[in-house]
Design a protein around this motif. Structure first.
Motif, mmCIF file in Angstrom:
data_model
loop_
_atom_site.group_PDB
_atom_site.id
_atom_site.type_symbol
_atom_site.label_atom_id
_atom_site.label_comp_id
_atom_site.label_asym_id
_atom_site.label_seq_id
_atom_site.Cartn_x
_atom_site.Cartn_y
_atom_site.Cartn_z
ATOM 1 N N GLY A 31 -7.493 1.648 -5.460
ATOM 2 C CA GLY A 31 -6.981 2.760 -3.447
ATOM 3 C C GLY A 31 -8.310 2.835 -3.091
ATOM 4 O O GLY A 31 -9.443 2.766 -3.367
ATOM 5 N N LEU A 71 0.686 -0.979 0.072
ATOM 6 C CA LEU A 71 0.350 -0.309 -0.188
ATOM 7 C C LEU A 71 0.361 1.006 0.377
ATOM 8 O O LEU A 71 1.729 1.192 0.824
ATOM 9 N N PRO A 107 -0.402 6.171 -6.427
ATOM 10 C CA PRO A 107 -0.195 5.616 -6.755
ATOM 11 C C PRO A 107 1.735 5.002 -7.642
ATOM 12 O O PRO A 107 1.824 5.596 -8.544
ATOM 13 N N GLN A 146 -5.190 8.542 1.953
ATOM 14 C CA GLN A 146 -5.642 7.570 0.468
ATOM 15 C C GLN A 146 -4.402 6.182 1.078
ATOM 16 O O GLN A 146 -2.992 7.077 0.735
ATOM 17 N N TYR A 147 -4.939 5.896 0.554
ATOM 18 C CA TYR A 147 -3.999 4.470 0.158
ATOM 19 C C TYR A 147 -4.937 3.975 -1.017
ATOM 20 O O TYR A 147 -5.273 3.191 -1.905
ATOM 21 N N TYR A 148 -3.221 3.160 -2.457
ATOM 22 C CA TYR A 148 -3.255 2.458 -3.365
ATOM 23 C C TYR A 148 -2.676 1.206 -3.933
ATOM 24 O O TYR A 148 -0.920 1.414 -2.635
ATOM 25 N N THR A 149 -3.328 0.596 -3.779
ATOM 26 C CA THR A 149 -2.200 -0.579 -4.673
ATOM 27 C C THR A 149 -2.288 -1.203 -5.826
ATOM 28 O O THR A 149 -2.407 -0.843 -6.439
ATOM 29 N N TRP A 160 -4.470 1.183 -10.775
ATOM 30 C CA TRP A 160 -4.569 1.246 -9.692
ATOM 31 C C TRP A 160 -5.860 2.006 -9.065
ATOM 32 O O TRP A 160 -6.750 1.981 -9.248
#
Length: 330
Positions: free
Chosen positions: A238, A203, A207, A245-248, A236
């Protein structure tokens, strides 16, 4: 570094007779103004009306918040002069990050990237970080940011640009568009959907795999995502949590298809034979748990599809299903 050494000698003469908390505004002003500009990282304003000297730590949340205000301070005629103060001490990760910042081709850009959470290429060179830190310790910098205004007054902690300028009696000027220190991520809001983690997923707060990982999501965990963005052809996903905010990367995830369920009266059902719970009413879906014979759950959902009749329930926002043929009411 001669100026830092000279300032330190001057400081010793002051501290020998009075504790740091007794320093006057004039003494703070002289000490801050005695630091050479090449031993600081300076974000200069166009008007150059005033300046502040900030003892800052790369990993300090409020320091990052103050850094995001630099464009407004600069637009209002205030130079922001940073003195390195890695709170964790000499040799710490924060200390090493600051050394890499000073040794980068563009220290100002590197400092912004580091405060944003981007991983920097480790570097070493002649730098003032240790002397800056020792200077701050002798000045009793106990928290960051510590702001020394050019009149010698001190602000311990974060102040917004508007409040800081009001205190300095300087008018606020809106920064130009595109001058943000931390550009916003232009992600698209999507309808929140559940995804199964199929590979270990890191995470990031942006991005970008160059960012510091803020945690990992292990395989076979279900999570809801509500943001989507494509960068350089890579998709990506999120979500928002705690104001961040969190992205993968989307290739670590598999969408769990939404299912039209019917609510039924909640009843206990036991497994008549060993069966399983799935995250979709389909035996080709991911099995999430085993149900040994005679174990039971309370079911309140029903689905009929090409795979037969299924019973389900929701727990922590996730729906689980079992083939009705493997269950009996108890």
């Amino acid at each position: 570094m001669k100026s830092i050494i000279a300032v330190t000698s001057f400081l010793f003469s002051i501290l020998f007779t009075s504790p740091s908390w007794a320093l006057s505004a004039v003494e703070y002003k002289n000490l801050a103004d005695g630091i050479s500009s090449d031993e600081m990282i300076v974000y200069e304003s166009t008007g150059k009306l005033r300046h502040i000297t900030v003892f800052t730590d790369i990993d300090c949340g409020y320091c990052r918040k103050l850094h995001s205000e630099v464009p407004a301070l600069n637009a209002s005629g205030v130079d922001v002069r940073y003195v390195a103060y890695p709170r964790a001490g000499i040799g710490s990760d924060s200390f090493k990050k600051y050394v890499s910042v000073y040794c980068a081709d563009n220290p100002k850009k590197a400092l912004t990237n580091a405060k944003m959470g981007m991983l920097l290429k480790p570097a070493d060179c002649d730098n003032p970080v240790e002397e800056n830190y020792r200077f701050g310790k002798r000045l009793a910098v106990n928290g960051t940011p510590m702001i020394v205004i050019d009149d010698g007054s001190v602000v311990s902690g974060y102040l917004s640009a508007r409040k800081l300028l009001r205190r300095m009696k300087v008018g606020y000027v809106s920064p130009p568009k595109g001058s943000e220190m931390f550009p916003k991520v232009a992600a698209t809001r999507i309808s929140p959907e559940q995804y199964l983690i199929i590979n270990e997923a890191h995470l990031y707060t942006r991005p970008d795999t160059r960012m510091q990982s803020m945690g990992t999501m292990q395989p076979d965990v279900v999570h809801k995502f509500s943001l989507e963005i494509e960068i350089d052809g890579e998709r990506w996903l999120g979500f928002r949590k705690g104001g961040s905010q969190y992205y993968t990367q989307a290739n670590n995830l598999r969408l769990i298809p939404s299912v039209a369920t019917q609510s039924i009266k909640s009843k206990k059902y036991a497994a008549v034979r060993p069966t399983a719970l799935y995250i979709s009413p389909d035996k080709s879906a991911k099995k999430m748990a085993d149900m040994p014979a005679r174990s039971y759950f309370r079911f309140n959902l029903e689905v009929r599809n090409e795979n037969g009749r299924w019973l389900g329930f929701s727990r922590n926002g996730i729906k689980y299903y079992a083939p009705a043929a493997d269950l009996e009411e108890i």
